[in-house]
Design a protein around this motif. Structure first.
Motif, PDB file in Angstrom:
ATOM      1  N   GLN A 116      13.716   4.087   3.895  1.00 22.52           N
ATOM      2  CA  GLN A 116      14.131   5.338   3.294  1.00 22.52           C
ATOM      3  C   GLN A 116      15.447   5.142   2.564  1.00 22.52           C
ATOM      4  OE1 GLN A 116      14.408   8.093   6.504  1.00 22.52           O
ATOM      5  NE2 GLN A 116      12.207   8.192   6.856  1.00 22.52           N
ATOM      6  N   PRO A 117      15.604   5.767   1.433  1.00 24.53           N
ATOM      7  CA  PRO A 117      16.878   5.630   0.709  1.00 24.53           C
ATOM      8  C   PRO A 117      18.005   6.307   1.457  1.00 24.53           C
ATOM      9  CG  PRO A 117      15.492   7.301  -0.325  1.00 24.53           C
ATOM     10  CD  PRO A 117      14.646   6.642   0.739  1.00 24.53           C
ATOM     11  N   SER A 118      19.163   5.683   1.404  1.00 26.59           N
ATOM     12  CA  SER A 118      20.333   6.247   2.071  1.00 26.59           C
ATOM     13  C   SER A 118      20.941   7.334   1.189  1.00 26.59           C
ATOM     14  CB  SER A 118      21.367   5.150   2.322  1.00 26.59           C
ATOM     15  OG  SER A 118      21.904   4.696   1.097  1.00 26.59           O
ATOM     16  N   PRO A 119      21.844   8.159   1.731  1.00 29.20           N
ATOM     17  CA  PRO A 119      22.508   9.183   0.907  1.00 29.20           C
ATOM     18  C   PRO A 119      23.256   8.607  -0.282  1.00 29.20           C
ATOM     19  CG  PRO A 119      22.825   9.623   3.233  1.00 29.20           C
ATOM     20  CD  PRO A 119      22.172   8.282   3.152  1.00 29.20           C
ATOM     21  N   ILE A 120      23.779   7.396  -0.125  1.00 29.45           N
ATOM     22  CA  ILE A 120      24.490   6.780  -1.255  1.00 29.45           C
ATOM     23  C   ILE A 120      23.524   6.467  -2.387  1.00 29.45           C
ATOM     24  CG2 ILE A 120      25.828   4.755  -1.945  1.00 29.45           C
ATOM     25  CD1 ILE A 120      27.053   4.729   0.781  1.00 29.45           C
ATOM     26  N   GLY A 225      34.884  10.402  13.828  1.00 25.02           N
ATOM     27  CA  GLY A 225      34.932  10.847  15.218  1.00 25.02           C
ATOM     28  C   GLY A 225      33.806  10.251  16.040  1.00 25.02           C
ATOM     29  N   ALA A 226      33.162  11.088  16.836  1.00 25.78           N
ATOM     30  CA  ALA A 226      32.082  10.618  17.713  1.00 25.78           C
ATOM     31  C   ALA A 226      30.715  10.659  17.047  1.00 25.78           C
ATOM     32  CB  ALA A 226      32.045  11.459  18.986  1.00 25.78           C
ATOM     33  N   GLN A 227      30.673  10.923  15.737  1.00 29.41           N
ATOM     34  CA  GLN A 227      29.390  11.047  15.036  1.00 29.41           C
ATOM     35  C   GLN A 227      28.904   9.722  14.485  1.00 29.41           C
ATOM     36  OE1 GLN A 227      27.590  13.872  15.069  1.00 29.41           O
ATOM     37  NE2 GLN A 227      29.216  14.628  16.417  1.00 29.41           N
ATOM     38  N   PHE A 228      29.303   8.607  15.082  1.00 32.55           N
ATOM     39  CA  PHE A 228      28.796   7.318  14.635  1.00 32.55           C
ATOM     40  C   PHE A 228      28.596   6.423  15.846  1.00 32.55           C
ATOM     41  CE2 PHE A 228      32.977   5.720  15.401  1.00 32.55           C
ATOM     42  CZ  PHE A 228      32.865   4.341  15.475  1.00 32.55           C
ATOM     43  N   GLN A 229      27.758   5.392  15.665  1.00 36.27           N
ATOM     44  CA  GLN A 229      27.542   4.384  16.692  1.00 36.27           C
ATOM     45  C   GLN A 229      27.548   3.022  16.027  1.00 36.27           C
ATOM     46  OE1 GLN A 229      23.716   4.194  18.691  1.00 36.27           O
ATOM     47  NE2 GLN A 229      24.638   3.455  20.585  1.00 36.27           N
ATOM     48  N   CYS A 230      28.247   2.090  16.642  1.00 36.20           N
ATOM     49  CA  CYS A 230      28.332   0.729  16.118  1.00 36.20           C
ATOM     50  C   CYS A 230      27.165  -0.092  16.663  1.00 36.20           C
ATOM     51  CB  CYS A 230      29.676   0.096  16.503  1.00 36.20           C
ATOM     52  SG  CYS A 230      29.861  -1.595  15.915  1.00 36.20           S
ATOM     53  N   LEU A 280      19.359   7.327  14.792  1.00 35.80           N
ATOM     54  CA  LEU A 280      20.688   7.914  14.624  1.00 35.80           C
ATOM     55  C   LEU A 280      20.740   8.804  13.385  1.00 35.80           C
ATOM     56  CD1 LEU A 280      22.990   4.881  15.526  1.00 35.80           C
ATOM     57  CD2 LEU A 280      22.652   6.949  16.865  1.00 35.80           C
ATOM     58  N   GLU A 281      20.194   8.332  12.279  1.00 38.31           N
ATOM     59  CA  GLU A 281      20.202   9.151  11.065  1.00 38.31           C
ATOM     60  C   GLU A 281      19.361  10.401  11.225  1.00 38.31           C
ATOM     61  OE1 GLU A 281      19.162   6.727   7.687  1.00 38.31           O
ATOM     62  OE2 GLU A 281      21.289   6.302   7.319  1.00 38.31           O
ATOM     63  N   GLU A 282      18.262  10.309  11.988  1.00 40.21           N
ATOM     64  CA  GLU A 282      17.458  11.500  12.228  1.00 40.21           C
ATOM     65  C   GLU A 282      18.242  12.570  12.983  1.00 40.21           C
ATOM     66  OE1 GLU A 282      14.030  10.168  14.278  1.00 40.21           O
ATOM     67  OE2 GLU A 282      13.115   9.196  12.524  1.00 40.21           O
ATOM     68  N   ARG A 283      19.178  12.154  13.822  1.00 45.93           N
ATOM     69  CA  ARG A 283      20.003  13.094  14.574  1.00 45.93           C
ATOM     70  C   ARG A 283      21.264  13.495  13.816  1.00 45.93           C
ATOM     71  NH1 ARG A 283      19.466   9.586  19.419  1.00 45.93           N
ATOM     72  NH2 ARG A 283      21.697   9.186  19.192  1.00 45.93           N
ATOM     73  N   GLY A 284      21.393  13.035  12.593  1.00 40.61           N
ATOM     74  CA  GLY A 284      22.574  13.376  11.808  1.00 40.61           C
ATOM     75  C   GLY A 284      23.796  12.538  12.120  1.00 40.61           C
ATOM     76  N   GLU A 285      23.619  11.404  12.794  1.00 34.27           N
ATOM     77  CA  GLU A 285      24.719  10.510  13.114  1.00 34.27           C
ATOM     78  C   GLU A 285      24.726   9.316  12.174  1.00 34.27           C
ATOM     79  OE1 GLU A 285      24.757   9.487  17.221  1.00 34.27           O
ATOM     80  OE2 GLU A 285      24.399  11.534  17.904  1.00 34.27           O
ATOM     81  N   VAL A 302      17.827  -3.391   6.633  1.00 31.71           N
ATOM     82  CA  VAL A 302      19.227  -3.068   6.923  1.00 31.71           C
ATOM     83  C   VAL A 302      19.925  -2.535   5.679  1.00 31.71           C
ATOM     84  CG1 VAL A 302      21.445  -4.045   7.673  1.00 31.71           C
ATOM     85  CG2 VAL A 302      19.327  -4.729   8.813  1.00 31.71           C
ATOM     86  N   LEU A 303      19.471  -2.948   4.496  1.00 31.09           N
ATOM     87  CA  LEU A 303      20.152  -2.571   3.258  1.00 31.09           C
ATOM     88  C   LEU A 303      20.072  -1.080   2.964  1.00 31.09           C
ATOM     89  CD1 LEU A 303      18.922  -5.530   1.001  1.00 31.09           C
ATOM     90  CD2 LEU A 303      20.982  -5.405   2.404  1.00 31.09           C
ATOM     91  N   GLN A 304      19.177  -0.357   3.623  1.00 27.39           N
ATOM     92  CA  GLN A 304      19.037   1.067   3.334  1.00 27.39           C
ATOM     93  C   GLN A 304      20.146   1.918   3.946  1.00 27.39           C
ATOM     94  OE1 GLN A 304      15.933   3.162   5.606  1.00 27.39           O
ATOM     95  NE2 GLN A 304      15.672   1.303   6.831  1.00 27.39           N
ATOM     96  N   PHE A 305      20.863   1.366   4.923  1.00 27.68           N
ATOM     97  CA  PHE A 305      21.845   2.162   5.642  1.00 27.68           C
ATOM     98  C   PHE A 305      23.192   2.145   4.928  1.00 27.68           C
ATOM     99  CE2 PHE A 305      18.775   0.668   8.833  1.00 27.68           C
ATOM    100  CZ  PHE A 305      18.292   1.912   9.237  1.00 27.68           C
ATOM    101  N   PRO A 306      23.973   3.214   5.056  1.00 27.16           N
ATOM    102  CA  PRO A 306      25.174   3.361   4.234  1.00 27.16           C
ATOM    103  C   PRO A 306      26.334   2.466   4.645  1.00 27.16           C
ATOM    104  CG  PRO A 306      24.928   5.242   5.712  1.00 27.16           C
ATOM    105  CD  PRO A 306      23.680   4.436   5.834  1.00 27.16           C
ATOM    106  N   LEU A 307      26.394   2.031   5.923  1.00 29.64           N
ATOM    107  CA  LEU A 307      27.535   1.228   6.384  1.00 29.64           C
ATOM    108  C   LEU A 307      27.025  -0.023   7.088  1.00 29.64           C
ATOM    109  CD1 LEU A 307      29.943   3.956   7.882  1.00 29.64           C
ATOM    110  CD2 LEU A 307      30.037   2.887   5.623  1.00 29.64           C
TER     111      LEU A 307
END
Length: 324
Positions: A116-120, A225-230, A280-285, A302-307
């Motif tokens: 899926q295309p990322s927001p970027i 904040g807490a809206q991300f996971q590494c 994570l993206e489905e949950r808005g994270e 992996v290339l589809q993700f923004p970070l």
């Protein structure tokens, strides 16, 4: 003759009279009532009896104290046993957590991969559509590079702060170590030229890469904040163990901060990592993907993700990884 016998019978005492006289004589002649020495002996015996009674009472109290101390000692042993059991419970919880993570990494059912295309990418497509309709032309690379421009002052301030003396008492998820100017230059290029998506040359060792990644996690934590996971990708448990220990030391984390539902998740296979990032993206994270030098290439999903940040290994590092 008869008169003599009669007189003798009158003068000789009978048995009954003797019995009646003897008790009276023995009672009046008892020396215990007349001897003061015996009275003193009786008083001494009574005093000894009282002393023995007092000693018995004291020993009884001492026995009660010993019983109480035994109960207290048993309670202390019970507390020590409870602490050991709790420690084993924590160890068992960590082992089960790693087991769950390993099970999630198993490819039990092969599922079709949907990219899926990322927001970027969507923003880039919109810019291209505007250019096709006669609007202002914006280069895709510039659109990607401008991702962190609104937060440039905060990012540069954090990088400048990381060059100073390390704050070993900083709160968890804040950098407790210091980095050098080469690290800050690499992060500036990743933020402002690559827009948070791209590969960077390794810093020469896994330890330096982990330290740089800790600085990156600290900055992303300030931004989101807490809206991300590494999500960390490495090939072997040994390398993942180095990542866990390094990030735990540099960010002041605990074992509970690592796991599928915690702040940092570790993966040996890119398929499991991509699946986790999708959830994570489905949950808005927001997933932040870090790729170890042991990975020779970046998987296309992996290339589809923004970070995402991949460390490109030097020839010496490749030889070291191949020897493991």
């Amino acid at each position: 003759m008869n008169n003599e016998i009669k007189q003798a019978s009158q003068t000789t005492p009978t048995a009954e009279s003797v019995v009646e006289v003897l008790p009276a004589t023995s009672e009046t002649s008892n020396p215990a009532f007349d001897n003061p020495v015996l009275e003193l002996a009786l008083q001494d015996l009574k005093a000894r009896r009282d002393e023995l009674g007092a000693e018995i009472a004291e020993l009884t109290d001492r026995k009660r104290q010993l019983d109480a101390e035994l109960k207290t000692s048993f309670a202390g042993q019970s507390d020590a046993i409870a602490r050991r059991v709790k420690g084993f419970q924590e160890y068992l919880g960590g082992a089960l957590e790693h087991l769950v993570q390993s099970v999630e990494n198993l490819d039990l059912v092969t599922q079709p991969m949907v990219v899926q295309p990322s927001p970027i990418d969507q923003s880039v497509e919109k810019d291209q559509g505007v250019a096709g309709n006669g609007g202002a032309v914006v280069a895709p690379a510039m659109a990607v590079a401008d991702t962190f421009r609104p937060d440039e002052s905060l990012i540069r301030s954090a990088l400048k702060r990381f060059l100073q003396q390390p704050d070993v008492y900083a709160d968890p998820w804040n950098l407790r170590r210091s980095i050098d100017t080469r690290d800050t230059a690499l992060l500036e290029d990743w933020f402002f030229n690559q827009g948070g998506r791209g590969a960077q040359p390794s810093r020469g060792s896994r330890f330096r890469n982990i330290l740089l990644s800790a600085a990156l996690i600290a900055i992303i934590g300030e931004l989101y904040g807490a809206q991300f996971q590494c999500l960390v990708l490495a090939k072997t448990p040994e390398r993942l163990g180095e990542w866990r220990r390094g990030l735990q030391d540099a960010l002041g984390l605990s074992r509970e901060d690592f796991g599928p539902n915690s702040g940092i998740a570790l993966f040996e296979r890119s398929e499991a990592l991509v699946e986790r990032a999708d959830r994570l993206e489905e949950r808005g994270e927001l997933p932040l993907i870090l790729i170890d030098t042991a990975e020779r290439s970046v998987a296309i999903p992996v290339l589809q993700f923004p970070l995402w940040l991949a460390f490109a290994a030097s020839p010496n590092e490749r030889l070291d990884d191949d020897s493991l």
